[in-house]
Scaffold this motif. Structure first.
Motif, PDB file in Angstrom:
ATOM      1  N   VAL A 384       1.018 -14.334  55.620  1.00  0.00           N
ATOM      2  CA  VAL A 384       0.950 -13.534  56.839  1.00  0.00           C
ATOM      3  C   VAL A 384      -0.440 -12.919  56.927  1.00  0.00           C
ATOM      4  CG1 VAL A 384       1.756 -11.430  57.981  1.00  0.00           C
ATOM      5  CG2 VAL A 384       3.411 -13.045  57.002  1.00  0.00           C
ATOM      6  N   LEU A 385      -1.074 -13.121  58.060  1.00  0.00           N
ATOM      7  CA  LEU A 385      -2.386 -12.542  58.342  1.00  0.00           C
ATOM      8  C   LEU A 385      -2.185 -11.400  59.335  1.00  0.00           C
ATOM      9  CD1 LEU A 385      -5.499 -12.617  58.208  1.00  0.00           C
ATOM     10  CD2 LEU A 385      -5.447 -14.337  60.005  1.00  0.00           C
ATOM     11  N   ALA A 386      -2.498 -10.180  58.894  1.00  0.00           N
ATOM     12  CA  ALA A 386      -2.313  -9.001  59.753  1.00  0.00           C
ATOM     13  C   ALA A 386      -3.661  -8.585  60.316  1.00  0.00           C
ATOM     14  CB  ALA A 386      -1.695  -7.858  58.962  1.00  0.00           C
ATOM     15  N   SER A 387      -3.774  -8.578  61.626  1.00  0.00           N
ATOM     16  CA  SER A 387      -5.041  -8.191  62.237  1.00  0.00           C
ATOM     17  C   SER A 387      -5.244  -6.686  62.109  1.00  0.00           C
ATOM     18  CB  SER A 387      -5.074  -8.605  63.713  1.00  0.00           C
ATOM     19  OG  SER A 387      -4.136  -7.865  64.453  1.00  0.00           O
ATOM     20  N   LYS A 388      -6.481  -6.273  62.298  1.00  0.00           N
ATOM     21  CA  LYS A 388      -6.847  -4.870  62.181  1.00  0.00           C
ATOM     22  C   LYS A 388      -5.946  -4.002  63.055  1.00  0.00           C
ATOM     23  CE  LYS A 388     -10.765  -1.785  63.072  1.00  0.00           C
ATOM     24  NZ  LYS A 388     -12.198  -1.719  63.459  1.00  0.00           N
ATOM     25  N   GLY A 389      -5.393  -2.933  62.473  1.00  0.00           N
ATOM     26  CA  GLY A 389      -4.550  -2.052  63.269  1.00  0.00           C
ATOM     27  C   GLY A 389      -3.709  -1.138  62.416  1.00  0.00           C
ATOM     28  N   SER A 390      -3.086  -0.176  63.058  1.00  0.00           N
ATOM     29  CA  SER A 390      -2.193   0.762  62.391  1.00  0.00           C
ATOM     30  C   SER A 390      -0.755   0.387  62.728  1.00  0.00           C
ATOM     31  CB  SER A 390      -2.497   2.195  62.849  1.00  0.00           C
ATOM     32  OG  SER A 390      -1.661   3.109  62.175  1.00  0.00           O
ATOM     33  N   TYR A 391      -0.017  -0.058  61.724  1.00  0.00           N
ATOM     34  CA  TYR A 391       1.371  -0.485  61.898  1.00  0.00           C
ATOM     35  C   TYR A 391       2.252   0.697  61.501  1.00  0.00           C
ATOM     36  CZ  TYR A 391      -0.818  -5.062  62.225  1.00  0.00           C
ATOM     37  OH  TYR A 391      -1.604  -6.116  62.609  1.00  0.00           O
ATOM     38  N   GLN A 392       2.698   1.448  62.475  1.00  0.00           N
ATOM     39  CA  GLN A 392       3.276   2.763  62.218  1.00  0.00           C
ATOM     40  C   GLN A 392       4.782   2.755  62.039  1.00  0.00           C
ATOM     41  OE1 GLN A 392       1.753   5.719  64.931  1.00  0.00           O
ATOM     42  NE2 GLN A 392      -0.314   4.875  64.879  1.00  0.00           N
ATOM     43  N   ASN A 396       9.462  -6.186  59.159  1.00  0.00           N
ATOM     44  CA  ASN A 396      10.123  -7.260  58.417  1.00  0.00           C
ATOM     45  C   ASN A 396       9.676  -8.573  59.050  1.00  0.00           C
ATOM     46  OD1 ASN A 396      11.713  -8.845  56.802  1.00  0.00           O
ATOM     47  ND2 ASN A 396      13.623  -8.362  57.865  1.00  0.00           N
ATOM     48  N   ILE A 397       8.556  -9.083  58.576  1.00  0.00           N
ATOM     49  CA  ILE A 397       7.952 -10.284  59.162  1.00  0.00           C
ATOM     50  C   ILE A 397       8.526 -11.504  58.444  1.00  0.00           C
ATOM     51  CG2 ILE A 397       5.817 -11.448  59.763  1.00  0.00           C
ATOM     52  CD1 ILE A 397       6.216  -8.633  61.009  1.00  0.00           C
ATOM     53  N   SER A 398       9.410 -12.216  59.130  1.00  0.00           N
ATOM     54  CA  SER A 398      10.120 -13.345  58.510  1.00  0.00           C
ATOM     55  C   SER A 398       9.522 -14.696  58.889  1.00  0.00           C
ATOM     56  CB  SER A 398      11.594 -13.308  58.921  1.00  0.00           C
ATOM     57  OG  SER A 398      11.719 -13.315  60.335  1.00  0.00           O
ATOM     58  N   TYR A 399       8.418 -14.680  59.612  1.00  0.00           N
ATOM     59  CA  TYR A 399       7.778 -15.928  60.040  1.00  0.00           C
ATOM     60  C   TYR A 399       6.583 -16.214  59.132  1.00  0.00           C
ATOM     61  CZ  TYR A 399      10.451 -15.090  64.321  1.00  0.00           C
ATOM     62  OH  TYR A 399      11.458 -14.854  65.228  1.00  0.00           O
ATOM     63  N   PRO A 400       6.652 -17.241  58.274  1.00  0.00           N
ATOM     64  CA  PRO A 400       5.520 -17.538  57.382  1.00  0.00           C
ATOM     65  C   PRO A 400       4.344 -18.126  58.160  1.00  0.00           C
ATOM     66  CG  PRO A 400       7.202 -19.227  57.174  1.00  0.00           C
ATOM     67  CD  PRO A 400       7.774 -18.168  58.075  1.00  0.00           C
ATOM     68  N   PHE A 401       3.179 -18.000  57.586  1.00  0.00           N
ATOM     69  CA  PHE A 401       1.944 -18.543  58.168  1.00  0.00           C
ATOM     70  C   PHE A 401       1.687 -17.968  59.566  1.00  0.00           C
ATOM     71  CE2 PHE A 401       3.565 -21.703  55.186  1.00  0.00           C
ATOM     72  CZ  PHE A 401       2.466 -21.895  54.359  1.00  0.00           C
ATOM     73  N   SER A 402       2.034 -16.712  59.759  1.00  0.00           N
ATOM     74  CA  SER A 402       1.912 -16.107  61.080  1.00  0.00           C
ATOM     75  C   SER A 402       0.737 -15.138  61.146  1.00  0.00           C
ATOM     76  CB  SER A 402       3.211 -15.378  61.443  1.00  0.00           C
ATOM     77  OG  SER A 402       3.468 -14.324  60.535  1.00  0.00           O
ATOM     78  N   LEU A 403       0.332 -14.851  62.355  1.00  0.00           N
ATOM     79  CA  LEU A 403      -0.638 -13.796  62.651  1.00  0.00           C
ATOM     80  C   LEU A 403       0.121 -12.671  63.336  1.00  0.00           C
ATOM     81  CD1 LEU A 403      -3.560 -12.648  63.070  1.00  0.00           C
ATOM     82  CD2 LEU A 403      -3.560 -13.880  65.253  1.00  0.00           C
ATOM     83  N   ILE A 404      -0.061 -11.433  62.849  1.00  0.00           N
ATOM     84  CA  ILE A 404       0.590 -10.304  63.496  1.00  0.00           C
ATOM     85  C   ILE A 404      -0.481  -9.334  63.990  1.00  0.00           C
ATOM     86  CG2 ILE A 404       2.595 -10.577  62.005  1.00  0.00           C
ATOM     87  CD1 ILE A 404       1.790  -8.008  60.562  1.00  0.00           C
ATOM     88  N   ALA A 405      -0.167  -8.629  65.067  1.00  0.00           N
ATOM     89  CA  ALA A 405      -1.113  -7.680  65.646  1.00  0.00           C
ATOM     90  C   ALA A 405      -0.351  -6.482  66.188  1.00  0.00           C
ATOM     91  CB  ALA A 405      -1.921  -8.339  66.773  1.00  0.00           C
TER      92      ALA A 405
END
Length: 717
Positions: A384-392, A396-405
């Motif tokens: 999982v690649l998490a882009s710059k940001g505040s995840y407040q 529960n990220i169940s998708y592999p090889f994903s980008l989250i923002a």
């Protein structure tokens, strides 16, 4: 409180260790006189507490030193010992020794206090203020000595700050051991057995002594107490080393440098700690680096990891972890390897309760972006690649090889499943290559899966596919699609949604998944494209696993008999990443049952069980590969048609070609992009700095491998 006791004249003969008496003798009168003339002193007037080697002893090589307790000196001859630029005469100069056994050709210079140590041969000790060992030392192991209570036992509180997952360190510990111990908390009998395995071989006697291995160099060090140092280690300028084991060998030399403080821990073979690094209650794996003021507390760091500048508290970290930035920290996590923590990442800064009981679990390949922070509890699938940001909110990220923002406070986060396959296939190819290249271990006890495409990631893709189908069904129902509305029962509706995904490859819409973020949920971007890419990658993994199996067993074609041979292998559909090794979950259960029943009664036997699983790993993958294909096509492999095999070949070949073409594109843009060219005066300067794309060994090898793979695929299927 300091106590002062009047000195008493020693009248009884000293007690020498029996195992150290071979080839030794007492000093002669002439040798004693020479020692006295050279301003040496013994706490026994007759020097009966000093024995020397029969192979050779020159008393002129001892000057200005004091001996008390028992001292057994190895061979001392007029010679010099050299390490890098440091060259010293063999002998003992301006030092105080108490209860010490030296090896042959030692150079001991300016050691203000040396007590209860046994030294190997060719050892250099230079400018050390205090080097001592208590009789009850454990050298960083979580064992107890006779008469000690449980409250003095050293535990490492991994993965959770309230010690609810604490494990006992031991010299041969690998991340797989720590993972099982930290996760199997409901089995009280097993937890007790883990303690018993750790205590196995512990005599509990208070007769411990420190050791320094052959050709080890220790210089300019302030305090070294209760330490076990292996062969060929190099320690320079350390501030404080206490209750530790430094594993080192001629093949895998360990080093400790300036200002380092290490307390209550074990340092693995070939590891290095430099420049004011601090480690307290720790285990470092093989070929690890800890440097530039890094703080590693209550944590276990897997093999081939590099940590500098940052702070890590209460973590269990699998192999190939990278964290290089002063502004990043990691608290209360289990990070499953091949991870990279960016600058400004504060993973553990915002717990969600009044007690420090939150945890984060991140699968392989976790890569949080610059200045990102996350709230406990959170869980991430692999890569999982998490882009710059505040995840407040909790994730529960169940998708592999994903980008989250992150989209803002009280907003759904955005998730692009299969992002790596759409836009970063180069990384998929390069990861396996680069990690294998960076693996400098000579002895590889912890097995490490470095390929992003492995059973642990495939088992995450299958439910991700099912989730996309389910969410698509909900979306189409809300949109009033006739096929969905006409379908009877949930199974038919899901099949209609699946058919829609297959029949509309260019459809572009956004799904909503309320399970990915607490309260606010998530928006799933490009679901049709992700669905297609996930399926292609599963086929690629399956084909490659079958190809590898056939290659090992010298099978040219995937014939009916070959399939029958594979189908005879036991099928495992659930997998566990145990410290970097991918194990069938049933095998983990089998291991725990054998430990409970005492069929496995040592950590060495546990490691042999891991080895046996690794030996069968290729077979397990091949059987799992057929299962995956059957799941994708919803039929038994015996019912596969020619068209299905052609579909597999087409998709797998496409993935293979994409990996190569995307790798070329990713590297080529460094040369073609005008924004990358603008810092260079001309093309020659750019080539001098970057090198030529034609000189890239990885790309050249990948081109050949891609052609061979495609050719072998056609032959196999």
């Amino acid at each position: 409180m300091v106590t002062i006791t009047p000195a008493k004249k020693k009248t009884t003969a000293p007690t020498f260790p029996k195992e150290c008496l071979k080839n030794t003798r007492a000093l002669t009168g002439a040798e004693i006189e020479t020692l006295k003339k050279n301003r040496n002193h013994s706490d026994r007037s007759d020097w009966s507490n000093v024995l020397v080697s029969k192979k050779g002893f020159d008393p002129d090589l001892i000057y200005g030193s004091a001996f008390s307790g028992f001292v057994v000196l190895g061979q001392l001859r007029n010679a010099k010992v050299k390490y890098h630029d440091l060259e010293l005469e063999c002998g003992i100069y301006n030092s105080k020794l108490r209860d010490v056994v030296t090896g042959n050709d030692n150079a001991i210079h300016n050691v203000a206090y040396l007590e209860n140590y046994r030294l190997g041969s060719g050892v250099i000790l230079f400018n050390i203020q205090e080097m001592s060992c208590t009789k009850h030392s454990k050298f960083g192991n979580g064992i107890l000595k006779q008469g000690e209570s449980e409250d003095v036992r050293v535990w490492i509180g991994v993965a959770n700050e309230n010690d609810g997952r604490a494990v006992l360190p031991f010299e041969s510990m690998i991340p797989a051991d720590a993972y099982l111990w930290s996760r199997k908390r409901g089995d009280k009998k097993l937890l007790k057995r883990f303690v018993e395995l750790t205590e196995k071989g512990n005599t509990k006697k208070n007769d411990t002594y420190g050791t320094v291995g052959n050709e080890t160099v220790i210089k300019n060090t302030t305090l070294l107490k209760d330490a076990k140092i292996g062969d060929c280690a190099y320690i320079k300028g350390a501030f404080k080393l206490k209750n530790i084991t430094v594993l080192s060998s001629a093949q895998e030399e360990s080093q400790i440098g300036e200002g380092v403080e290490m307390v209550n821990g074990i340092m693995g073979y070939g590891s290095r700690a430099f420049y004011q690094a601090v480690a307290v209650r720790f285990v470092l794996g093989r070929n690890c680096q800890l440097k530039y003021g890094a703080r590693l507390l209550n944590s276990i760091l897997g093999d081939n990891s590099t940590v500098s500048c940052c702070e890590l508290l209460n973590n269990l970290i699998f192999p190939f972890h990278e964290q290089h930035h002063n502004s990043s920290f990691l608290i209360a996590t289990t990070v499953m390897g091949q991870s990279n923590i960016a600058a400004g990442a504060t993973i553990g800064s915002n717990h969600n309760s009044r007690s420090p009981d939150g945890e984060i679990i991140a699968g392989r390949g976790f890569w949080p972006g610059l200045c990102s922070d996350f709230k406990h509890n959170s869980k991430f699938a692999s890569f999982v690649l998490a882009s710059k940001g505040s995840y407040q909110r909790e994730l529960n990220i169940s998708y592999p090889f994903s980008l989250i923002a992150a989209a803002g406070e009280n907003e759904p986060i955005q998730i692009m499943p299969a992002y790596w396959f759409m836009f970063n296939m180069f990384a998929i190819a390069r990861n396996r290559y680069k990690f294998q290249k960076r693996d400098k271990r000579v002895v590889k006890v912890q097995h490490i899966e470095t390929d992003p495409l492995a059973p642990d990631t495939m088992q995450q893709i299958l439910p991700a596919l099912s989730r996309i189908i389910e969410l698509t069904k909900n979306y189409l129902q809300d949109a009033g699609l006739e096929n969905i509305l006409a379908a009877k029962g949930d199974a038919q509706k899901l099949q209609a949604a699946k058919d829609f995904l297959h029949q509309n490859p260019n459809a572009d819409f956004v799904l909503q998944d309320e399970l990915c973020q607490k309260k606010c949920g998530a928006l799933i971007l490009k679901p049709v494209k992700a669905y297609k890419e996930y399926r292609k990658i599963v086929k690629y993994f399956a084909a490659r696993s079958l190809m590898e199996f056939c290659s090992v067993h010298k099978i040219k074609k995937l014939s009916a008999s070959a399939i029958q041979k594979i189908m005879a292998i036991e099928l495992y559909t659930k997998w566990t990443n145990a410290g970097g090794q991918i194990l069938p979950s049933k095998k983990v259960d089998e291991l725990c049952a054998k430990i409970n029943s005492k069929k496995i009664d040592s950590w060495e036997a546990v490691h042999k069980f891991y080895d046996a699983c690794q030996n069968s790993y290729g077979d397990y993958k091949a059987r799992y590969a057929i299962y995956l294909l059957e799941e994708l096509y919803s039929r038994k492999i015996s019912d596969f048609t020619k068209e299905i095999f052609q579909d597999i070949i087409a998709d797998v070949t496409a993935v293979s070609n994409d990996i190569y073409s995307d790798s070329i594109y990713s590297r080529k843009k460094d040369y073609d992009d005008p924004f990358r060219q603008m810092t260079y005066g001309d093309a020659d300067e750019m080539t001098a700095v970057l090198g030529s794309i034609n000189d890239n060994v990885f790309l050249r090898d990948l081109k050949v491998q891609t052609a061979q793979f495609n050719e072998r695929l056609l032959e196999l299927l």
